[in-house]
Structures are given as C-alpha cells and as structure tokens.
Write a protein that holds these residues in place. Structure first.
Motif, PDB file in Angstrom:
ATOM      1  N   ASP A   1       0.853  -1.193   0.000  1.00 26.37           N
ATOM      2  CA  ASP A   1       0.000   0.000   0.000  1.00 26.37           C
ATOM      3  C   ASP A   1       0.890   1.244   0.000  1.00 26.37           C
ATOM      4  O   ASP A   1       1.441   1.619   1.041  1.00 26.37           O
TER       5      ASP A   1
ATOM      6  N   TYR B   1       0.108   4.363  -0.259  1.00 23.55           N
ATOM      7  CA  TYR B   1      -0.404   5.426   0.602  1.00 23.55           C
ATOM      8  C   TYR B   1       0.047   5.217   2.042  1.00 23.55           C
ATOM      9  O   TYR B   1       0.552   6.140   2.680  1.00 23.55           O
ATOM     10  N   LYS B   2      -0.131   4.022   2.562  1.00 31.16           N
ATOM     11  CA  LYS B   2       0.272   3.740   3.948  1.00 31.16           C
ATOM     12  C   LYS B   2       1.781   3.881   4.115  1.00 31.16           C
ATOM     13  O   LYS B   2       2.260   4.329   5.147  1.00 31.16           O
TER      14      LYS B   2
ATOM     15  N   GLN C   1       2.539   7.544   4.208  1.00 27.34           N
ATOM     16  CA  GLN C   1       2.058   8.045   5.503  1.00 27.34           C
ATOM     17  C   GLN C   1       3.047   7.665   6.614  1.00 27.34           C
ATOM     18  O   GLN C   1       3.395   8.500   7.458  1.00 27.34           O
TER      19      GLN C   1
ATOM     20  N   ASP D   1      -4.363  14.875   3.869  1.00 24.91           N
ATOM     21  CA  ASP D   1      -3.807  13.724   3.155  1.00 24.91           C
ATOM     22  C   ASP D   1      -3.008  14.127   1.924  1.00 24.91           C
ATOM     23  O   ASP D   1      -1.937  13.579   1.658  1.00 24.91           O
ATOM     24  N   GLU D   2      -3.526  15.074   1.159  1.00 22.03           N
ATOM     25  CA  GLU D   2      -2.843  15.511  -0.059  1.00 22.03           C
ATOM     26  C   GLU D   2      -1.457  16.076   0.275  1.00 22.03           C
ATOM     27  O   GLU D   2      -0.470  15.784  -0.389  1.00 22.03           O
TER      28      GLU D   2
ATOM     29  N   LEU E   1       0.925  13.175   1.422  1.00 24.71           N
ATOM     30  CA  LEU E   1       1.426  12.396   0.291  1.00 24.71           C
ATOM     31  C   LEU E   1       2.488  13.156  -0.496  1.00 24.71           C
ATOM     32  O   LEU E   1       3.514  12.594  -0.877  1.00 24.71           O
TER      33      LEU E   1
END
Length: 137
Positions: free
Chosen positions: A28, A30-31, A34, A49-50, A53
């Motif tokens: 993942d 994204y994770k 993060q 979030d944007e 990232l």
C-alpha cells in the motif's frame, strides 16, 4: 515542506525507516508514504492527506538525489574519502565535527591506516620467506 497554508518541518529518514517504507510500499503506497511522513515530521499535528502524500513523495525524491558514489580517481572527492576514513576508525560522524577536530582525527586515521599497511606487508613478507625461503637456497 509547505503547501499554501500547511507547513511541516521534516528530518531526513534513517536507513531503517527507508527499509520499512520499501517493505510497505508493495502492499500500500499510501500507507507507506504516511508511515514515512510520520517518522520524519518534527511536529505532532494533523495534516491533510494531499499534503502528507506530497511531502512523503518529496522525501523519497530528495533521498534518491542524495545517493552518490565516491570517485575512485585520485584528487576527486577527497573530503568524502577522508570522512569515510575518520568514520571507519573512530565511529563518529565527521560532518558534525569542528574542522580542527576533523583534521586531527584524519591525521590519526591516516597514521593508523599506514601502520596497518606496514604490518600487513611485514606479515606477507614473513609468510613468503617461510613458504619459499628454503626452496630458494
């Protein structure tokens, strides 16, 4: 890192953090980004979030730019080569030392390296004499 209203101060990731990030990104991305951001951010607050990232991608990009090799050519990258020698013998970060301390340790490291080389030469000479000395007579 900044994005209009949001600002975050980030430290460089350690090798263990990068290793974990690389393990995570296959499952993942994204994770993984993060995780990377959270490990490197210096302030504990909520981020969009944007932004998170973008900052994570920026960290990866900066880290990729840092990867460099030291030239094997004589006269090139002498500071890096000297820093490696100091780091090897004294287990300190040479880039954090005052210049005078760095050069003092560098002189000692060069002496140590020269001493080790002479010991190795002596050992090899003794082995050769013992191995072939009787056959030469």
């Amino acid at each position: 890192m900044s994005n209009d209203d949001e600002v975050a101060y980030l430290k460089s990731p350690t090798l263990s953090v990068l290793d974990r990030y690389n393990d995570m990104k296959g499952d993942d991305v994204y994770k993984a980004l993060q995780y990377l951001f959270n490990e490197c951010v210096l302030e504990d607050q909520e981020y969009e979030d944007e932004f998170l990232l973008a900052a994570g991608r920026s960290l990866i990009q900066k880290t990729a730019e840092v990867k460099q090799q030291i030239s094997k050519e004589t006269g090139q990258d002498e500071i890096k080569k000297s820093a490696a020698l100091v780091r090897h013998y004294f287990n300190v970060d040479p880039y954090e030392l005052p210049v005078d301390e760095f050069y003092k340790l560098l002189a000692e490291a060069i002496w140590l390296q020269d001493h080790k080389n002479k010991q190795l030469e002596f050992t090899i000479a003794n082995v050769l004499v013992k191995a072939f000395g009787n056959n030469m007579q």
